[in-house]
Design a protein around this motif. Structure first.
Motif, PDB file in Angstrom:
ATOM      1  N   LEU A   1       5.039  28.823  14.374  1.00 50.59           N
ATOM      2  CA  LEU A   1       3.839  28.376  13.656  1.00 50.59           C
ATOM      3  C   LEU A   1       2.670  28.128  14.611  1.00 50.59           C
ATOM      4  N   MET A   2       2.991  27.652  15.812  1.00 47.71           N
ATOM      5  CA  MET A   2       1.930  27.380  16.795  1.00 47.71           C
ATOM      6  C   MET A   2       1.214  28.651  17.242  1.00 47.71           C
ATOM      7  N   GLN A   3       1.899  29.785  17.144  1.00 49.18           N
ATOM      8  CA  GLN A   3       1.322  31.039  17.635  1.00 49.18           C
ATOM      9  C   GLN A   3       0.338  31.662  16.643  1.00 49.18           C
ATOM     10  N   LYS A   4       0.375  31.189  15.395  1.00 49.01           N
ATOM     11  CA  LYS A   4      -0.492  31.772  14.369  1.00 49.01           C
ATOM     12  C   LYS A   4      -1.947  31.366  14.583  1.00 49.01           C
ATOM     13  N   GLU A   5      -2.824  32.243  14.155  1.00 44.28           N
ATOM     14  CA  GLU A   5      -4.260  31.977  14.319  1.00 44.28           C
ATOM     15  C   GLU A   5      -5.018  32.492  13.098  1.00 44.28           C
TER      16      GLU A   5
ATOM     17  N   GLN B   1       0.508  23.030   8.048  1.00 41.96           N
ATOM     18  CA  GLN B   1       1.921  23.347   7.864  1.00 41.96           C
ATOM     19  C   GLN B   1       2.748  22.063   7.887  1.00 41.96           C
ATOM     20  N   ILE B   2       3.761  22.044   7.036  1.00 37.84           N
ATOM     21  CA  ILE B   2       4.624  20.857   6.944  1.00 37.84           C
ATOM     22  C   ILE B   2       6.090  21.278   7.063  1.00 37.84           C
TER      23      ILE B   2
ATOM     24  N   LEU C   1      11.755  12.486   8.410  1.00 41.21           N
ATOM     25  CA  LEU C   1      10.352  12.539   8.828  1.00 41.21           C
ATOM     26  C   LEU C   1       9.697  13.852   8.410  1.00 41.21           C
ATOM     27  N   ILE C   2       8.368  13.840   8.413  1.00 37.11           N
ATOM     28  CA  ILE C   2       7.587  15.032   8.099  1.00 37.11           C
ATOM     29  C   ILE C   2       6.811  15.446   9.347  1.00 37.11           C
ATOM     30  N   ILE C   3       7.022  16.701   9.771  1.00 32.53           N
ATOM     31  CA  ILE C   3       6.281  17.246  10.913  1.00 32.53           C
ATOM     32  C   ILE C   3       5.062  17.993  10.378  1.00 32.53           C
ATOM     33  N   ASN C   4       3.892  17.580  10.822  1.00 31.74           N
ATOM     34  CA  ASN C   4       2.641  18.224  10.418  1.00 31.74           C
ATOM     35  C   ASN C   4       2.069  19.035  11.575  1.00 31.74           C
TER      36      ASN C   4
ATOM     37  N   TRP D   1      -3.103  19.806  16.257  1.00 35.20           N
ATOM     38  CA  TRP D   1      -2.124  18.775  16.609  1.00 35.20           C
ATOM     39  C   TRP D   1      -0.804  18.951  15.851  1.00 35.20           C
ATOM     40  N   ILE D   2       0.258  18.578  16.533  1.00 35.90           N
ATOM     41  CA  ILE D   2       1.563  18.394  15.890  1.00 35.90           C
ATOM     42  C   ILE D   2       1.760  16.890  15.789  1.00 35.90           C
ATOM     43  N   TYR D   3       1.904  16.388  14.571  1.00 36.70           N
ATOM     44  CA  TYR D   3       2.070  14.940  14.422  1.00 36.70           C
ATOM     45  C   TYR D   3       3.098  14.640  13.335  1.00 36.70           C
ATOM     46  N   ILE D   4       3.540  13.405  13.304  1.00 37.99           N
ATOM     47  CA  ILE D   4       4.654  13.000  12.446  1.00 37.99           C
ATOM     48  C   ILE D   4       4.191  11.993  11.399  1.00 37.99           C
ATOM     49  N   ASN D   5       4.672  12.178  10.182  1.00 39.76           N
ATOM     50  CA  ASN D   5       4.475  11.177   9.119  1.00 39.76           C
ATOM     51  C   ASN D   5       5.801  10.477   8.842  1.00 39.76           C
TER      52      ASN D   5
END
Length: 339
Positions: free
Chosen positions: A311-315, A320-321, A327-330, A335-339
């Motif tokens: 997912l990080m390679q997409k442009e 994205q979730i 936990l939820i990775i956003n 940024w990659i962050y957590i909810n």
């Protein structure tokens, strides 16, 4: 005449004692133990097996020869896996007390049959005991043979480079507590010789011969088979491979730590993936593993790791979730962050 005779007698005893305490295992052990600076107070995790008794003998000889002034204590964890576990504890305590040294024994009331879970609980108890009693060095009796067996176990499970090199000589457990394995370069056959030479009272553990335990099957079936039909010195070759892999792994780890430190958010639990995705895949993967383990003390599943990297390679990246445990990775706005 008598005084000369007594002098010669004392001298002969001293020479004999020096020779006894100067086997090649003593030399290897002393070399390894002197690498630890500072040594501080020592806690030694033991069992009743030959590796542990060898370690006890080497430590006590080192203490006597080097006039070590710090505190040394031994710790034993009884998992109650066997009917004779209490007898083994008594046997070990008797031997320890004859040496006039300290030992702490913990008994786990709940019987655990998972090797992994038992290991985790064992280390929790040992580390807690070490910290509460102001020990700065923890020694274990893992050998080169253990390292090879662990290599195969991890390989069969489908591990990473970090997994196959997990049994290292040195590891910093806590800021004031280090784990050291001074026998890690010594093979079990040499330890067996050492125990026989000094008539050490080894307790025969019948669980070591139960083939339902993976490590035992590796030890008594797979490794002998590989030696006989593929390569006699396979243990040496695997050891070389582990050493080389460990160097590669340390290089990746150090670079991943640097990347993690510069890409993490200053206040939130987040990583700047724009900085991460520029790096080699191995560095990306390790940085993400560090991030998740550091904050949640859980290893990131391989499939989830691959998803995040892809997912990080997409442009450009839409919001994205991904679900990970509870936990939820956003992945959003760099940024990659957590909810």
């Amino acid at each position: 005449m008598n005084s000369k005779f007594n002098y010669l007698k004392i001298l002969c005893k001293a020479i004999f004692k020096f020779k006894i305490m100067n086997t090649y295992l003593h030399q290897k052990f002393n070399k390894q133990i002197k690498r630890i600076q500072p040594l501080g107070n020592i806690l030694v995790a033991i069992s009743g097996g030959q590796d542990s008794l060898c370690l006890i003998k080497l430590i006590e000889d080192f203490k006597q020869k080097q006039n070590f002034s710090g505190t040394i204590e031994y710790i034993y964890i009884d998992h109650q896996w066997r009917e004779d576990s209490k007898q083994q504890v008594k046997h070990l305590i008797n031997y320890i007390h004859k040496q006039s040294i300290k030992i702490a024994v913990y008994e786990i009331k709940k019987i655990i049959y998972s090797e992994l879970e038992a290991r985790q609980i064992r280390y929790q108890i040992i580390i807690k005991h070490a910290i509460s009693n102001d020990y700065s060095t923890l020694l274990t009796a893992h050998t080169e043979t253990d390292r090879i067996e662990t290599f195969f176990q991890q390989l069969i499970r489908g591990t990473s480079l970090d997994g196959v090199t997990s049994l290292k000589y040195y590891r910093q457990l806590k800021p004031n507590l280090k784990l050291v394995r001074p026998l890690i370069s010594i093979y079990r056959k040499d330890i067996n010789w050492f125990c026989r030479k000094f008539c050490l009272p080894i307790w025969s553990d019948n669980t070591n011969y139960q083939y339902s335990i993976t490590r035992n099957r590796l030890r008594y079936e797979l490794l002998p088979y590989l030696k006989q039909y593929f390569m006699l010195n396979i243990e040496n070759n695997i050891s070389k491979f582990i050493n080389i892999s460990n160097q590669d792994n340390e290089y990746i780890k150090q670079n991943a730590i640097k990347l993690y430190l510069i890409s993490r958010h200053k206040t939130n639990i987040a990583l700047n993936y724009l900085l991460i995705r520029k790096q080699h895949y191995a560095i990306q993967a390790r940085t993400l593993e560090i991030f998740f383990y550091h904050h949640f003390n859980k290893p990131l599943h391989y499939n989830t790791l691959i998803q995040i990297i892809n997912l990080m390679q997409k442009e450009p990246i839409d919001h994205q979730i991904l679900k990970w445990h509870h936990l939820i990775i956003n992945i959003h706005n760099n940024w990659i962050y957590i909810n």
